[in-house]
Design a protein around this motif. Structure first.
Motif, PDB file in Angstrom:
ATOM      1  N   ARG A 204     -19.323 -33.710 -30.467  1.00 51.00           N
ATOM      2  CA  ARG A 204     -19.508 -33.678 -29.012  1.00 51.00           C
ATOM      3  C   ARG A 204     -18.421 -34.469 -28.292  1.00 51.00           C
ATOM      4  N   ILE A 205     -18.093 -35.653 -28.806  1.00 53.65           N
ATOM      5  CA  ILE A 205     -17.038 -36.458 -28.188  1.00 53.65           C
ATOM      6  C   ILE A 205     -15.693 -35.762 -28.338  1.00 53.65           C
ATOM      7  N   ALA A 206     -15.468 -35.124 -29.484  1.00 48.82           N
ATOM      8  CA  ALA A 206     -14.219 -34.383 -29.678  1.00 48.82           C
ATOM      9  C   ALA A 206     -14.111 -33.243 -28.675  1.00 48.82           C
ATOM     10  N   ASP A 207     -15.231 -32.565 -28.417  1.00 52.39           N
ATOM     11  CA  ASP A 207     -15.220 -31.495 -27.424  1.00 52.39           C
ATOM     12  C   ASP A 207     -14.926 -32.048 -26.034  1.00 52.39           C
ATOM     13  N   ASP A 208     -15.524 -33.201 -25.703  1.00 54.08           N
ATOM     14  CA  ASP A 208     -15.239 -33.841 -24.408  1.00 54.08           C
ATOM     15  C   ASP A 208     -13.771 -34.248 -24.314  1.00 54.08           C
ATOM     16  N   ALA A 209     -13.242 -34.818 -25.399  1.00 50.79           N
ATOM     17  CA  ALA A 209     -11.842 -35.251 -25.392  1.00 50.79           C
ATOM     18  C   ALA A 209     -10.903 -34.059 -25.245  1.00 50.79           C
ATOM     19  N   GLU A 210     -11.206 -32.983 -25.955  1.00 51.47           N
ATOM     20  CA  GLU A 210     -10.395 -31.767 -25.856  1.00 51.47           C
ATOM     21  C   GLU A 210     -10.426 -31.217 -24.432  1.00 51.47           C
ATOM     22  N   GLU A 211     -11.610 -31.219 -23.842  1.00 51.99           N
ATOM     23  CA  GLU A 211     -11.750 -30.741 -22.460  1.00 51.99           C
ATOM     24  C   GLU A 211     -10.921 -31.589 -21.505  1.00 51.99           C
ATOM     25  N   GLU A 212     -10.982 -32.929 -21.683  1.00 50.32           N
ATOM     26  CA  GLU A 212     -10.220 -33.820 -20.811  1.00 50.32           C
ATOM     27  C   GLU A 212      -8.723 -33.613 -20.976  1.00 50.32           C
ATOM     28  N   GLU A 213      -8.274 -33.452 -22.223  1.00 43.09           N
ATOM     29  CA  GLU A 213      -6.847 -33.232 -22.480  1.00 43.09           C
ATOM     30  C   GLU A 213      -6.356 -31.967 -21.785  1.00 43.09           C
ATOM     31  N   CYS A 214      -7.149 -30.903 -21.878  1.00 50.41           N
ATOM     32  CA  CYS A 214      -6.762 -29.635 -21.254  1.00 50.41           C
ATOM     33  C   CYS A 214      -6.711 -29.761 -19.735  1.00 50.41           C
ATOM     34  N   LYS A 215      -7.716 -30.403 -19.161  1.00 44.17           N
ATOM     35  CA  LYS A 215      -7.766 -30.537 -17.704  1.00 44.17           C
ATOM     36  C   LYS A 215      -6.613 -31.392 -17.200  1.00 44.17           C
ATOM     37  N   GLU A 216      -6.327 -32.486 -17.900  1.00 47.56           N
ATOM     38  CA  GLU A 216      -5.237 -33.359 -17.474  1.00 47.56           C
ATOM     39  C   GLU A 216      -3.894 -32.639 -17.564  1.00 47.56           C
ATOM     40  N   ALA A 217      -3.670 -31.899 -18.653  1.00 48.55           N
ATOM     41  CA  ALA A 217      -2.406 -31.180 -18.804  1.00 48.55           C
ATOM     42  C   ALA A 217      -2.267 -30.089 -17.745  1.00 48.55           C
ATOM     43  N   LEU A 218      -3.348 -29.356 -17.482  1.00 55.61           N
ATOM     44  CA  LEU A 218      -3.304 -28.290 -16.471  1.00 55.61           C
ATOM     45  C   LEU A 218      -3.027 -28.854 -15.085  1.00 55.61           C
ATOM     46  N   LEU A 219      -3.709 -29.947 -14.738  1.00 57.84           N
ATOM     47  CA  LEU A 219      -3.498 -30.539 -13.418  1.00 57.84           C
ATOM     48  C   LEU A 219      -2.077 -31.077 -13.281  1.00 57.84           C
ATOM     49  N   GLY A 220      -1.590 -31.770 -14.326  1.00 59.11           N
ATOM     50  CA  GLY A 220      -0.229 -32.290 -14.264  1.00 59.11           C
ATOM     51  C   GLY A 220       0.782 -31.175 -14.098  1.00 59.11           C
ATOM     52  N   TYR A 221       0.644 -30.112 -14.890  1.00 60.88           N
ATOM     53  CA  TYR A 221       1.595 -28.998 -14.808  1.00 60.88           C
ATOM     54  C   TYR A 221       1.491 -28.287 -13.462  1.00 60.88           C
ATOM     55  N   TYR A 222       0.265 -28.034 -12.990  1.00 66.28           N
ATOM     56  CA  TYR A 222       0.086 -27.277 -11.744  1.00 66.28           C
ATOM     57  C   TYR A 222       0.715 -28.002 -10.561  1.00 66.28           C
ATOM     58  N   PHE A 223       0.469 -29.296 -10.428  1.00 70.35           N
ATOM     59  CA  PHE A 223       0.977 -30.011  -9.258  1.00 70.35           C
ATOM     60  C   PHE A 223       2.490 -30.193  -9.311  1.00 70.35           C
ATOM     61  N   LEU A 224       3.058 -30.255 -10.505  1.00 73.05           N
ATOM     62  CA  LEU A 224       4.514 -30.283 -10.596  1.00 73.05           C
ATOM     63  C   LEU A 224       5.098 -28.899 -10.355  1.00 73.05           C
ATOM     64  N   LEU A 225       4.374 -27.849 -10.777  1.00 71.15           N
ATOM     65  CA  LEU A 225       4.836 -26.478 -10.567  1.00 71.15           C
ATOM     66  C   LEU A 225       4.865 -26.127  -9.085  1.00 71.15           C
ATOM     67  N   THR A 226       3.864 -26.570  -8.350  1.00 74.74           N
ATOM     68  CA  THR A 226       3.753 -26.196  -6.931  1.00 74.74           C
ATOM     69  C   THR A 226       4.411 -27.206  -5.998  1.00 74.74           C
ATOM     70  N   ALA A 227       4.997 -28.271  -6.547  1.00 72.90           N
ATOM     71  CA  ALA A 227       5.663 -29.259  -5.694  1.00 72.90           C
ATOM     72  C   ALA A 227       6.970 -28.695  -5.161  1.00 72.90           C
ATOM     73  N   GLU A 228       7.352 -29.141  -3.976  1.00 73.64           N
ATOM     74  CA  GLU A 228       8.572 -28.649  -3.352  1.00 73.64           C
ATOM     75  C   GLU A 228       9.822 -29.272  -3.966  1.00 73.64           C
ATOM     76  N   ARG A 229       9.639 -30.376  -4.672  1.00 74.14           N
ATOM     77  CA  ARG A 229      10.768 -31.076  -5.304  1.00 74.14           C
ATOM     78  C   ARG A 229      10.247 -31.804  -6.534  1.00 74.14           C
ATOM     79  N   PRO A 230      11.137 -32.252  -7.418  1.00 77.38           N
ATOM     80  CA  PRO A 230      10.688 -33.059  -8.559  1.00 77.38           C
ATOM     81  C   PRO A 230       9.983 -34.332  -8.090  1.00 77.38           C
ATOM     82  N   LEU A 231       9.005 -34.786  -8.857  1.00 79.12           N
ATOM     83  CA  LEU A 231       8.202 -35.949  -8.486  1.00 79.12           C
ATOM     84  C   LEU A 231       8.277 -37.014  -9.572  1.00 79.12           C
ATOM     85  N   THR A 232       8.049 -38.249  -9.155  1.00 84.59           N
ATOM     86  CA  THR A 232       7.904 -39.329 -10.130  1.00 84.59           C
ATOM     87  C   THR A 232       6.476 -39.293 -10.691  1.00 84.59           C
TER      88      THR A 232
END
Length: 428
Positions: free
Chosen positions: A330-358
């Protein structure tokens, strides 16, 4: 036990602020995050590719966590009381223990769980509570014990006081999820009398939900139900009053006869007591009355403790989510879910940004988006998110600035990584 605090109490306010800071996990499912990102409309016409990228990303992260689960299962096997010991044990118990706890702690961190300090655990035994039962725990039965939590919120409850004549509104810190890791000592003779299922040297894993912070003591497997001072008074005072009345009314004759006999035998009185059927009947009737009274009081005490025990069982029944090897999955499933969400959010906001971000700018954009768009306070784990997208190659970093690959490039890169992975492991 419940943390009794007034709403304007500074300690509670500080705890509430800390609870907000502790919300490192994203309180939405992976599917919700995908829909929430696409709801902005910044990827119009590319929704299908984004969903494909999310699926491919999930497959890669899932394979990584499959390997972590297998390593954890192997390390936990010698300490798992649910299974028969392996005939090929090496006898290196300390190595298994260290390896398992290190892997398990790392998994909990990936699932955004935090350790509960020892002082918070010990404080639970001395504070008044919503869970109105005094519990006692034998800590000498454990080689080690650790608690971890994820999600802490401030809750309010109305509790009856003065035997239900009044109610009192209280506020307290509540944990959304609590993981317990306990390893029993090798010698458990005293513990087995209370908990026959305890096995020396084994490790117990449990996952609970909705646990008030000062009620942690009820989660221990060897907790014994005790009575608070108020419970003892409510039980003892009526028993003392009724006992006094019984002595004055029903036992006065018996006590007089017994006192006369005792005084004569000790030489304090020269007047002998005639030993006949009447005397024996008086003594027998008195002793029978006294025995009946004591038996009733003993049963009343046992029934009160049974009611307390039923309350404890009822609380744990609805709070317990998983046990032992199931907790790992169960914890592994939660960790996997968190990893996926964090990676998706990081990629999406950098993809849709008007310029590179720190890194800091990316974190602020995500946290502001959660707060302003969805009304949710999240302390986003940006370092973990950036590490993943950089490792996967879908984000590039130059001169401290982060920039995402296009959807087409990122999707092609992830597909190539998956094909290489399945070929290498004979899955293709």
């Amino acid at each position: 036990m419940l943390f009794f605090r007034q709403k304007d109490d500074p300690a509670l306010k500080q705890a509430a602020l800390q609870a907000e800071e502790d919300l490192f996990f994203v309180p939405y499912s992976r599917r919700d995050i995908i829909d929430m990102c696409l709801d902005q409309g910044k990827l119009a016409g590319q929704e299908k590719r984004f969903r494909q990228l999310a699926t491919q990303l999930t497959h890669l992260i899932h394979f990584e966590f499959h390997q972590k689960i297998e390593a954890l299962k192997s390390a936990y096997a010698p300490m798992n009381a649910d299974f028969r010991p392996s005939p090929f044990e090496t006898g290196e118990e300390a190595g298994h223990v260290r390896e398992f706890y290190s892997l398990f702690q790392h998994l909990l961190e990936k699932a955004n769980y935090k350790a509960i300090p020892e002082e918070d655990i010990q404080r639970a035994f001395s504070e008044d509570a919503l869970f109105t039962i005094r519990l006692q725990v034998d800590f000498n039965s454990f080689s080690e014990y650790h608690f971890f939590y994820r999600g802490a919120t401030v809750k309010e409850e109305c509790l009856p006081v003065f035997m239900g004549l009044r109610s009192k509104s209280i506020s307290f810190i509540n944990y959304d999820r609590v993981v317990m890791y306990i390893r029993w000592k090798k010698t458990l003779d005293s513990t087995r009398k209370i908990n026959p299922e305890a096995a020396g040297g084994t490790a117990l894993l449990k996952l609970f939900q909705n646990v008030p912070r000062p009620d942690l003591e009820m989660l221990f497997p060897n907790s014994r139900v005790g009575m608070r001072i108020m419970d003892k008074l409510l039980f003892g005072i009526p028993a003392a009053v009724t006992g006094s009345i019984m002595v004055l009314t029903r036992l006065s004759t018996t006590l007089f006869v017994l006192g006369s006999l005792l005084a004569f035998w000790l030489g304090l009185s020269s007047q002998p007591v005639e030993w006949n059927k009447t005397t024996m009947a008086v003594i027998f009737a008195g002793l029978l009355t006294l025995g009946t009274y004591l038996w009733r009081q003993f049963n009343a005490f046992k029934n009160r403790k049974l009611r307390f025990l039923q309350t404890l069982i009822r609380h744990l029944y609805f709070k317990n989510l998983d046990n032992n090897i199931g907790v790992i999955h169960r914890i592994a499933d939660d960790a996997e879910e968190e990893e996926c969400k964090e990676a998706l959010l990081g990629y999406y906001f950098l993809l849709t940004a008007e310029r590179p971000l720190t890194v800091q700018e990316t974190a602020k954009k995500i946290e502001d988006w959660f707060l302003n768009r969805w009304g949710c306070v999240v302390n986003f784990d940006i370092d973990d998110a950036v590490d993943k997208v950089l490792r996967l190659g879908i984000v590039r970093k130059e001169n401290g600035q982060l920039a995402a690959l296009s959807l087409e490039e990122a999707l092609s890169l992830l597909q190539t990584q998956w094909e290489n992975l399945t070929t290498l492991n004979g899955l293709g």
